[in-house]
Design a protein around this motif. Structure first.
Motif, short mmCIF file in Angstrom:
data_model
loop_
_atom_site.label_atom_id
_atom_site.label_comp_id
_atom_site.label_asym_id
_atom_site.label_seq_id
_atom_site.Cartn_x
_atom_site.Cartn_y
_atom_site.Cartn_z
N GLU A 63 76.77 66.26 41.35
CA GLU A 63 75.32 66.32 41.09
C GLU A 63 74.65 64.96 41.23
OE1 GLU A 63 75.47 69.84 37.67
OE2 GLU A 63 75.14 67.75 37.09
N SER A 64 75.43 63.91 41.27
CA SER A 64 74.85 62.56 41.28
C SER A 64 74.38 62.15 42.67
CB SER A 64 75.86 61.55 40.74
OG SER A 64 76.99 61.49 41.57
N LEU A 65 73.57 61.11 42.69
CA LEU A 65 72.99 60.58 43.93
C LEU A 65 73.61 59.23 44.24
CD1 LEU A 65 69.25 61.22 43.03
CD2 LEU A 65 70.69 62.60 44.55
N PRO A 66 73.59 58.83 45.52
CA PRO A 66 74.07 57.49 45.85
C PRO A 66 73.25 56.43 45.11
CG PRO A 66 73.76 58.79 47.83
CD PRO A 66 73.19 59.58 46.69
N TYR A 67 73.90 55.33 44.82
CA TYR A 67 73.28 54.20 44.12
C TYR A 67 72.05 53.69 44.87
CZ TYR A 67 73.03 49.44 42.24
OH TYR A 67 72.62 48.27 41.69
N THR A 68 72.02 53.87 46.18
CA THR A 68 70.92 53.36 47.00
C THR A 68 69.75 54.34 47.11
OG1 THR A 68 72.06 54.19 48.95
CG2 THR A 68 72.41 51.88 48.39
N ALA A 69 69.88 55.55 46.55
CA ALA A 69 68.80 56.54 46.63
C ALA A 69 67.56 56.00 45.93
CB ALA A 69 69.24 57.85 46.00
N GLU A 70 66.40 56.41 46.39
CA GLU A 70 65.15 55.95 45.81
C GLU A 70 65.07 56.31 44.32
OE1 GLU A 70 60.39 56.72 46.39
OE2 GLU A 70 61.69 56.84 48.15
N ALA A 92 77.20 51.58 48.32
CA ALA A 92 77.04 52.92 48.89
C ALA A 92 78.26 53.30 49.72
CB ALA A 92 75.78 52.98 49.74
N LEU A 93 78.82 52.36 50.46
CA LEU A 93 80.00 52.64 51.28
C LEU A 93 81.24 52.90 50.42
CD1 LEU A 93 79.62 50.05 54.18
CD2 LEU A 93 79.35 52.53 54.30
N GLN A 94 81.38 52.18 49.31
CA GLN A 94 82.55 52.34 48.46
C GLN A 94 82.45 53.59 47.59
OE1 GLN A 94 82.70 48.64 46.34
NE2 GLN A 94 83.79 47.61 47.99
N ASP A 95 81.25 54.11 47.37
CA ASP A 95 81.03 55.29 46.57
C ASP A 95 81.68 55.16 45.20
OD1 ASP A 95 79.73 57.73 46.31
OD2 ASP A 95 81.53 58.87 46.81
N GLY A 126 93.01 56.48 45.48
CA GLY A 126 91.57 56.56 45.68
C GLY A 126 90.95 57.86 45.21
N GLN A 127 91.74 58.72 44.56
CA GLN A 127 91.22 60.00 44.08
C GLN A 127 90.48 59.81 42.76
OE1 GLN A 127 95.06 61.85 43.93
NE2 GLN A 127 94.73 62.94 45.86
N LEU A 128 89.38 60.53 42.60
CA LEU A 128 88.59 60.46 41.38
C LEU A 128 89.41 60.98 40.21
CD1 LEU A 128 85.78 59.87 40.16
CD2 LEU A 128 85.19 62.24 40.67
N VAL A 129 89.52 60.17 39.16
CA VAL A 129 90.28 60.56 37.96
C VAL A 129 89.31 60.95 36.85
CG1 VAL A 129 91.90 59.77 36.20
CG2 VAL A 129 92.23 59.10 38.57
N THR A 130 88.36 60.08 36.55
CA THR A 130 87.36 60.37 35.53
C THR A 130 86.12 59.50 35.79
OG1 THR A 130 87.04 60.71 33.15
CG2 THR A 130 88.16 58.68 33.80
N LEU A 131 85.16 59.59 34.88
CA LEU A 131 83.90 58.87 35.05
C LEU A 131 83.53 58.08 33.80
CD1 LEU A 131 81.74 61.74 36.61
CD2 LEU A 131 82.82 59.84 37.82
N GLN A 132 83.01 56.89 34.02
CA GLN A 132 82.36 56.11 32.96
C GLN A 132 80.88 56.42 33.08
OE1 GLN A 132 83.41 54.00 30.54
NE2 GLN A 132 81.35 53.54 29.90
#
Length: 158
Positions: A63-70, A92-95, A126-132
């Motif tokens: 649901e999140s947007l890239p850090y560079t989104a307006e 943005a490239l590193q996501d 490089g797999q997503l484990v969790t979120l801060q």
């Protein structure tokens, strides 16, 4: 310690003597020490709970947007307010950092939604484990909540 071939107790005793703060102990005192009990480990999540956690992490990230989104201006302001400057294109490239416009905040006393900065915690592959999660206001300050920074639980499957 290495210079005088002392163990830790001997070094501690000698420093205490030098500073005049020894507590009537000797470097050879082998009196058993009272051990504190180990902290209770959280219960292992069931397979169903584990699957739910993994789905929640993927849903919030999706649901999140890239850090560079307006719309991610509060996230960029938060980092700028803290003196952290990045090359936005590299992020943005590193996501690794993303912005969520309506991140749910839940605790015993409050249920609310705030803009939020998400940091991806990844494993060695490089797999997503969790979120801060960092809950923000629209100006890029931490949200006025009890815990503005929260880590999502780690699913054991990751």
């Amino acid at each position: 310690m290495w210079l005088n071939h002392w163990g830790f107790r001997q070094a501690l005793f000698e420093v205490g003597q030098l500073l005049g703060i020894s507590r009537h102990c000797s470097p050879t005192d082998d009196t058993p020490r009272k051990m504190l009990p180990k902290p209770k480990q959280p219960d292992e999540p069931s397979e169903e709970q584990d699957s739910y956690l993994a789905n929640q992490i993927n849903r919030v990230w999706g649901e999140s947007l890239p850090y560079t989104a307006e719309a991610a201006l509060p996230a960029r302001r938060y980092l700028q307010n803290r003196g952290i400057w990045f090359l936005h294109e590299r992020i943005a490239l590193q996501d690794t950092l993303r912005f969520h416009a309506d991140l749910g905040y839940f605790d015993a006393n409050q249920k609310a939604y705030f803009p939020g900065l998400l940091g991806a915690i990844r494993n060695l592959e490089g797999q997503l484990v969790t979120l801060q999660r960092i809950y923000l206001d629209e100006f890029g300050n931490k949200a006025e909540v009890a815990l503005p920074k929260k880590m999502m639980r780690f699913p054991k499957s990751r």
